[in-house]
Design a protein around this motif. Structure first.
Motif, PDB file in Angstrom:
ATOM      1  N   UNK A 159       0.839  -1.196   0.000  1.00  0.00           N
ATOM      2  CA  UNK A 159       0.000   0.000   0.000  1.00  0.00           C
ATOM      3  C   UNK A 159       0.875   1.248   0.000  1.00  0.00           C
ATOM      4  N   UNK A 160       0.543   2.189  -0.888  1.00  0.00           N
ATOM      5  CA  UNK A 160       1.315   3.417  -1.022  1.00  0.00           C
ATOM      6  C   UNK A 160       0.430   4.594  -0.640  1.00  0.00           C
ATOM      7  N   UNK A 161       0.841   5.337   0.407  1.00  0.00           N
ATOM      8  CA  UNK A 161       0.048   6.476   0.864  1.00  0.00           C
ATOM      9  C   UNK A 161       0.320   7.738   0.050  1.00  0.00           C
ATOM     10  N   UNK A 162       1.266   7.670  -0.893  1.00  0.00           N
ATOM     11  CA  UNK A 162       1.575   8.837  -1.692  1.00  0.00           C
ATOM     12  C   UNK A 162       0.546   9.015  -2.800  1.00  0.00           C
ATOM     13  N   UNK A 163       0.253  10.270  -3.108  1.00  0.00           N
ATOM     14  CA  UNK A 163      -0.695  10.573  -4.172  1.00  0.00           C
ATOM     15  C   UNK A 163       0.023  10.808  -5.487  1.00  0.00           C
ATOM     16  N   UNK A 164      -0.754  10.682  -6.568  1.00  0.00           N
ATOM     17  CA  UNK A 164      -0.274  11.093  -7.880  1.00  0.00           C
ATOM     18  C   UNK A 164      -0.353  12.615  -7.962  1.00  0.00           C
ATOM     19  N   UNK A 165       0.243  13.177  -9.012  1.00  0.00           N
ATOM     20  CA  UNK A 165       0.140  14.618  -9.212  1.00  0.00           C
ATOM     21  C   UNK A 165      -1.298  15.073  -9.358  1.00  0.00           C
ATOM     22  N   UNK A 166      -2.126  14.255 -10.008  1.00  0.00           N
ATOM     23  CA  UNK A 166      -3.542  14.583 -10.169  1.00  0.00           C
ATOM     24  C   UNK A 166      -4.246  14.631  -8.819  1.00  0.00           C
ATOM     25  N   UNK A 167      -3.953  13.659  -7.972  1.00  0.00           N
ATOM     26  CA  UNK A 167      -4.592  13.619  -6.663  1.00  0.00           C
ATOM     27  C   UNK A 167      -4.122  14.754  -5.770  1.00  0.00           C
ATOM     28  N   UNK A 168      -2.867  15.139  -5.877  1.00  0.00           N
ATOM     29  CA  UNK A 168      -2.362  16.302  -5.137  1.00  0.00           C
ATOM     30  C   UNK A 168      -3.138  17.557  -5.533  1.00  0.00           C
ATOM     31  N   UNK A 169      -3.383  17.710  -6.830  1.00  0.00           N
ATOM     32  CA  UNK A 169      -4.120  18.881  -7.311  1.00  0.00           C
ATOM     33  C   UNK A 169      -5.561  18.857  -6.822  1.00  0.00           C
ATOM     34  N   UNK A 170      -6.172  17.676  -6.814  1.00  0.00           N
ATOM     35  CA  UNK A 170      -7.544  17.533  -6.324  1.00  0.00           C
ATOM     36  C   UNK A 170      -7.611  17.897  -4.843  1.00  0.00           C
ATOM     37  N   UNK A 171      -6.659  17.383  -4.072  1.00  0.00           N
ATOM     38  CA  UNK A 171      -6.595  17.668  -2.644  1.00  0.00           C
ATOM     39  C   UNK A 171      -6.465  19.168  -2.387  1.00  0.00           C
ATOM     40  N   UNK A 172      -5.550  19.819  -3.075  1.00  0.00           N
ATOM     41  CA  UNK A 172      -5.306  21.243  -2.848  1.00  0.00           C
ATOM     42  C   UNK A 172      -6.519  22.086  -3.245  1.00  0.00           C
ATOM     43  N   UNK A 173      -7.156  21.743  -4.355  1.00  0.00           N
ATOM     44  CA  UNK A 173      -8.336  22.498  -4.783  1.00  0.00           C
ATOM     45  C   UNK A 173      -9.470  22.346  -3.778  1.00  0.00           C
ATOM     46  N   UNK A 174      -9.664  21.118  -3.263  1.00  0.00           N
ATOM     47  CA  UNK A 174     -10.718  20.880  -2.282  1.00  0.00           C
ATOM     48  C   UNK A 174     -10.416  21.573  -0.962  1.00  0.00           C
ATOM     49  N   UNK A 175      -9.139  21.569  -0.553  1.00  0.00           N
ATOM     50  CA  UNK A 175      -8.768  22.243   0.698  1.00  0.00           C
ATOM     51  C   UNK A 175      -9.005  23.749   0.587  1.00  0.00           C
ATOM     52  N   UNK A 176      -8.653  24.331  -0.549  1.00  0.00           N
ATOM     53  CA  UNK A 176      -8.877  25.760  -0.739  1.00  0.00           C
ATOM     54  C   UNK A 176     -10.371  26.077  -0.729  1.00  0.00           C
ATOM     55  N   UNK A 177     -11.181  25.233  -1.372  1.00  0.00           N
ATOM     56  CA  UNK A 177     -12.628  25.447  -1.364  1.00  0.00           C
ATOM     57  C   UNK A 177     -13.146  25.398   0.066  1.00  0.00           C
ATOM     58  N   UNK A 178     -12.693  24.407   0.822  1.00  0.00           N
ATOM     59  CA  UNK A 178     -13.129  24.295   2.211  1.00  0.00           C
ATOM     60  C   UNK A 178     -12.765  25.505   3.032  1.00  0.00           C
ATOM     61  N   UNK A 179     -11.538  25.974   2.857  1.00  0.00           N
ATOM     62  CA  UNK A 179     -11.050  27.127   3.616  1.00  0.00           C
ATOM     63  C   UNK A 179     -11.777  28.414   3.223  1.00  0.00           C
ATOM     64  N   UNK A 180     -11.978  28.623   1.916  1.00  0.00           N
ATOM     65  CA  UNK A 180     -12.503  29.891   1.420  1.00  0.00           C
ATOM     66  C   UNK A 180     -14.028  29.955   1.404  1.00  0.00           C
ATOM     67  N   UNK A 181     -14.698  28.824   1.195  1.00  0.00           N
ATOM     68  CA  UNK A 181     -16.156  28.842   0.995  1.00  0.00           C
ATOM     69  C   UNK A 181     -16.924  28.238   2.170  1.00  0.00           C
ATOM     70  N   UNK A 182     -16.446  27.115   2.698  1.00  0.00           N
ATOM     71  CA  UNK A 182     -17.201  26.405   3.746  1.00  0.00           C
ATOM     72  C   UNK A 182     -16.906  26.969   5.136  1.00  0.00           C
ATOM     73  N   UNK A 183     -15.637  27.179   5.444  1.00  0.00           N
ATOM     74  CA  UNK A 183     -15.237  27.548   6.805  1.00  0.00           C
ATOM     75  C   UNK A 183     -15.827  28.872   7.307  1.00  0.00           C
ATOM     76  N   UNK A 184     -15.903  29.936   6.491  1.00  0.00           N
ATOM     77  CA  UNK A 184     -16.330  31.231   7.040  1.00  0.00           C
ATOM     78  C   UNK A 184     -17.687  31.230   7.724  1.00  0.00           C
ATOM     79  N   UNK A 185     -18.636  30.439   7.244  1.00  0.00           N
ATOM     80  CA  UNK A 185     -19.979  30.435   7.847  1.00  0.00           C
ATOM     81  C   UNK A 185     -20.234  29.196   8.695  1.00  0.00           C
ATOM     82  N   UNK A 186     -19.199  28.406   8.941  1.00  0.00           N
ATOM     83  CA  UNK A 186     -19.375  27.119   9.604  1.00  0.00           C
ATOM     84  C   UNK A 186     -19.949  27.260  11.016  1.00  0.00           C
TER      85      UNK A 186
END
Length: 387
Positions: A1-28
């Motif tokens: 089992x490899x816990x490392x992500x592909x470049x595509x998965x890294x990009x998906x993770x970062x985009x989702x984290x930014x969405x969470x931080x910028x859109x979801x968190x402020x009104x949480x």
């Protein structure tokens, strides 16, 4: 089992984290106090392309594997620090993943575009009489001829139910015998379908949860998911994915606690020194890290088993759910303890971690049910000499 992500998965993770931080968190915090689901945020999440992660390209997805979805969920949770919203996301994603694997071409064309675009999905197994025993359902489909049914029964404590546009219902088919568990696709406005009010819970308050009642709902053949009587195959896979999602959410939430815990420990002084210098304080933060990494490792072990079709995927999913639930409750309690009275004060936002965490030992199958499932698998393996 490899816990490392592909470049595509890294990009998906970062985009989702930014969405969470910028859109979801402020009104949480406001949504937590009001126990409110925000359709605007949900629509924005859909527009970001989040739901296409881990869905085959021919169905409108990104063409990646289940790991793409897990990377997106982990990033969203870490950025938003809103476990309730992430649990709602996980419930919706499970329906998308199930339709992608077991839906007919007609079902996929009918439902997936709407689920990608902002409609809300729910999967309903739990009933008041069965609780975590998902096969003890009483919801029953009566055959009316030519593959049609009328479905009646009640589901309780269903994530997303109050706001659901479509639902996957676990029921039995009358007269079919022991292998009678089947799955049915329902719409919100369908005659005989009634959705109850959002329950007033102590935690996960940004995740709507409530009952679904069905009174002789007409089910044509094209609304049966998979084979009649073979619903357990799909249901067990769906449960494994739900438990994997809980592990990912718990791990990311614990990771988000650590910076706050460190800031408190290094800035708060007692007896002339920062409390971070005391080993019993250090132990609290170390255990958060251990819990987060344990939950994440077990989650990715489950992911690997599910992607490879391993026979022990269900057992690993139960291990993930059990360990992550116990770890996040312990970590949240220690975070409150670190802040003392401030941790107990609702205006500080620390106690919410503990309120949300308490649900992890109940939702998605209680700790006791996970232990039962794990032991049953161990006993079966022992009897077959495959341990």
């Amino acid at each position: 089992m490899d816990l490392r992500w592909s470049g595509e998965q890294e990009a998906i993770f970062e985009a989702a984290r930014e969405f969470g931080r910028e859109v979801v968190a402020p009104s949480s915090e406001e949504r937590d106090r009001a126990s409110r689901f925000d359709h605007g945020i949900w629509k924005a999440l859909a527009e970001s392309g989040f739901w296409k992660a881990g869905v085959p390209a021919e169905l409108g997805g990104d063409g990646g594997g289940l790991a793409n979805y897990v990377a997106a969920l982990e990033g969203l949770t870490l950025g938003s620090q809103d476990s309730g919203f992430s649990v709602t996301v996980g419930a919706h994603a499970s329906l998308i993943q199930v339709l992608s694997r077991w839906g007919t071409a007609e079902q996929q064309q009918r439902f997936l575009p709407d689920l990608f675009a902002g409609h809300v999905g729910a999967t309903a197994a739990t009933e008041l009489t069965g609780g975590s025993h998902v096969t003890a359902v009483r919801t029953t489909a009566e055959p009316t001829g030519d593959g049609h049914y009328t479905l009646s029964g009640s589901k309780s404590h269903i994530t997303n139910a109050p706001v659901a546009d479509m639902m996957l219902i676990v029921g039995r088919v009358a007269g079919l015998g022991k292998r009678d568990i089947s799955l049915f696709l329902l719409d919100r406005g369908q005659e005989g379908v009634s959705l109850g009010e959002n329950e007033d819970l102590i935690g996960l308050r940004t995740s709507p949860i409530g009952p679904i009642d069905m009174d002789r709902v007409h089910i044509p053949p094209e609304r049966v998911l998979g084979s009649v009587g073979d619903g357990l195959t799909v249901l067990y896979w769906c449960l494994a994915l739900d438990r994997l999602s809980f592990g990912v959410i718990a791990s990311a939430q614990m990771r988000s606690m650590i910076p706050r815990a460190l800031d408190r420990a290094t800035s708060r002084e007692a007896f002339g020194a920062p409390i971070a210098e005391y080993q019993y304080i250090q132990d609290k933060i170390v255990q958060m890290k251990v819990g987060a990494e344990t939950a994440r490792a077990l989650s990715y072990a489950t992911l690997s088993a599910m992607e490879n079709g391993d026979a022990d995927a269900g057992t690993l999913a139960s291990c993930t759910k059990l360990a992550s639930a116990q770890a996040i409750v312990g970590s949240s309690l220690e975070l409150v303890q670190l802040f003392g009275h401030m941790g107990y004060d609702r205006t500080q936002g620390v106690e919410r971690h503990l309120r949300d965490a308490a649900a992890f030992r109940i939702a998605g199958g209680t700790d006791e049910m996970q232990k039962k499932a794990i032991f049953s698998q161990l006993l079966a393996a022992s009897r077959s000499n495959s341990l």
